[in-house]
Design a protein around this motif. Structure first.
Motif, PDB file in Angstrom:
ATOM      1  N   GLY A 132     -42.989  79.209 132.900  1.00  0.00           N
ATOM      2  CA  GLY A 132     -42.644  79.605 134.261  1.00  0.00           C
ATOM      3  C   GLY A 132     -42.257  81.073 134.427  1.00  0.00           C
ATOM      4  O   GLY A 132     -42.130  81.558 135.550  1.00  0.00           O
ATOM      5  N   GLU A 133     -42.047  81.766 133.310  1.00  0.00           N
ATOM      6  CA  GLU A 133     -41.683  83.181 133.370  1.00  0.00           C
ATOM      7  C   GLU A 133     -42.442  83.933 132.279  1.00  0.00           C
ATOM      8  O   GLU A 133     -42.712  83.377 131.219  1.00  0.00           O
ATOM      9  N   ARG A 134     -42.720  85.218 132.534  1.00  0.00           N
ATOM     10  CA  ARG A 134     -43.375  86.039 131.526  1.00  0.00           C
ATOM     11  C   ARG A 134     -42.491  86.095 130.274  1.00  0.00           C
ATOM     12  O   ARG A 134     -41.270  86.253 130.379  1.00  0.00           O
ATOM     13  N   ALA A 135     -43.097  85.974 129.097  1.00  0.00           N
ATOM     14  CA  ALA A 135     -42.320  85.952 127.863  1.00  0.00           C
ATOM     15  C   ALA A 135     -43.038  86.704 126.761  1.00  0.00           C
ATOM     16  O   ALA A 135     -44.173  86.387 126.415  1.00  0.00           O
ATOM     17  N   ALA A 136     -42.379  87.723 126.217  1.00  0.00           N
ATOM     18  CA  ALA A 136     -42.903  88.461 125.065  1.00  0.00           C
ATOM     19  C   ALA A 136     -41.746  88.739 124.107  1.00  0.00           C
ATOM     20  O   ALA A 136     -40.656  89.108 124.543  1.00  0.00           O
ATOM     21  N   TYR A 137     -41.988  88.505 122.818  1.00  0.00           N
ATOM     22  CA  TYR A 137     -40.994  88.797 121.773  1.00  0.00           C
ATOM     23  C   TYR A 137     -39.630  88.172 122.065  1.00  0.00           C
ATOM     24  O   TYR A 137     -38.600  88.835 121.982  1.00  0.00           O
ATOM     25  N   LEU A 138     -39.635  86.902 122.419  1.00  0.00           N
ATOM     26  CA  LEU A 138     -38.360  86.205 122.663  1.00  0.00           C
ATOM     27  C   LEU A 138     -37.524  86.244 121.388  1.00  0.00           C
ATOM     28  O   LEU A 138     -38.026  85.967 120.295  1.00  0.00           O
ATOM     29  N   LEU A 234     -46.796  85.366 126.999  1.00  0.00           N
ATOM     30  CA  LEU A 234     -46.943  84.149 127.792  1.00  0.00           C
ATOM     31  C   LEU A 234     -46.654  84.470 129.253  1.00  0.00           C
ATOM     32  O   LEU A 234     -45.743  85.246 129.550  1.00  0.00           O
ATOM     33  N   TYR A 235     -47.428  83.854 130.144  1.00  0.00           N
ATOM     34  CA  TYR A 235     -47.287  84.097 131.583  1.00  0.00           C
ATOM     35  C   TYR A 235     -47.077  82.765 132.308  1.00  0.00           C
ATOM     36  O   TYR A 235     -47.472  81.704 131.798  1.00  0.00           O
TER      37      TYR A 235
END
Ligand code: ZN
Length: 281
Positions: A132-138, A234-235
């Motif tokens: 549901g939210e943009r996610a990079a390098y969590l 992730l988008y």
């Protein structure tokens, strides 16, 4: 909340389940897609539901895939010990990732087609995570919780001869048309709560073939989302298929692969049930 896309293929409308009925959301949202899956938009809808301001009951004649405009489907291979064992594979040290094209997605009760030339079309019940939210390098599994819009059932249909005997990567066996029934609806993350305590089952022609639990994942949902985000962004509207437990045809005596006319029922606790009749491409 339970959210769905209802109506004929290609003309689905967004809907929300309130008080035992489905209500049309098309006056509010264009579709159930990347724009409507963000935390902010879902919070707005939740407030409207709680205020009683949504009153457009409908009788769904068909459930389409519960997410429109999926950007990518990231799949996790061998994420249950019993499934790795039945396929004769070692327990992976890190998640095994592969991709499934978004155009493989069909509704939960749509026909699944055995591809031409197939002798080993197989089933896989899986918990699907909808981003549901943009996610990079969590930075952590904990951080991953904030980017998950909800969960749904994924049937990761697979052709084992194409996947394992025809060379190269797994893509040949994972991307035939209709190979990813999704739905029937999306359940928001707040309503699911802990995603690692869900029973999951799959029947073929009334015989229970898979009987697992998401608690047996080698890499749980939060770890998987954080892990994937180290390799790709992730988008909203992306989907992660988190792997299947034991009981697939590949691991069974007599290898009872799917044939036209078979009926597959797929179920996960709290997420509903799919039913597909198998046809021929
Ligand atoms: Zn799978």
């Amino acid at each position: 909340m339970k959210l769905a896309r209802v109506g004929p293929p290609g003309a689905e409308r967004p809907a929300v389940h309130i008080g035992g009925r489905w209500h049309d959301l098309s006056g509010r949202w264009e579709d159930l897609d990347a724009r409507s899956l963000t935390c902010e938009t879902l919070d707005d809808l939740r407030a409207a539901v709680e205020a009683g301001s949504i009153d457009a009951p409908i009788e769904p004649e068909r459930f389409g895939p519960p997410v429109a405009g999926i950007g990518k489907i990231v799949c996790v291979g061998l994420n249950y010990r019993d499934h790795a064992a039945e396929t004769g594979s070692p327990i992976p040290a890190e998640p095994i990732l592969f991709m499934k094209a978004a155009d493989t997605v069909v509704g939960a009760h749509d026909t699944v087609l055995v591809p031409r030339g197939s002798t080993k079309t197989d089933w896989e019940v899986e918990l699907a995570v909808v981003i549901g939210e943009r996610a990079a390098y969590l930075p952590s599994a904990h951080a991953a919780a904030a980017v998950i819009a909800g969960y749904t059932i994924s049937h990761d249909v697979s052709e084992r001869a194409f996947q394992l005997e025809r060379g190269g990567q797994w893509d040949k066996g994972k991307n035939a048309a209709t190979f990813n029934p999704l739905g029937p609806w999306l359940v928001t993350a707040d309503e699911v709560g802990d995603p690692q305590r869900l029973g999951m089952r799959l029947w073929v022609n009334g015989i229970l073939m898979q009987d697992g639990n998401t608690g047996n994942m080698i890499f749980p949902v939060g770890e998987l989302v954080a892990y994937v985000s180290q390799f790709m962004t992730l988008y909203p509207g992306d989907v992660i298929n988190t792997g299947t437990p034991a009981g697939v045809a590949l691991g069974r005596p007599g290898a009872p692969f799917l044939r036209p006319g078979d009926v597959v029922v797929v179920e996960i606790d709290g997420l509903g049930r799919q039913r597909q009749v198998v046809g021929a491409a």
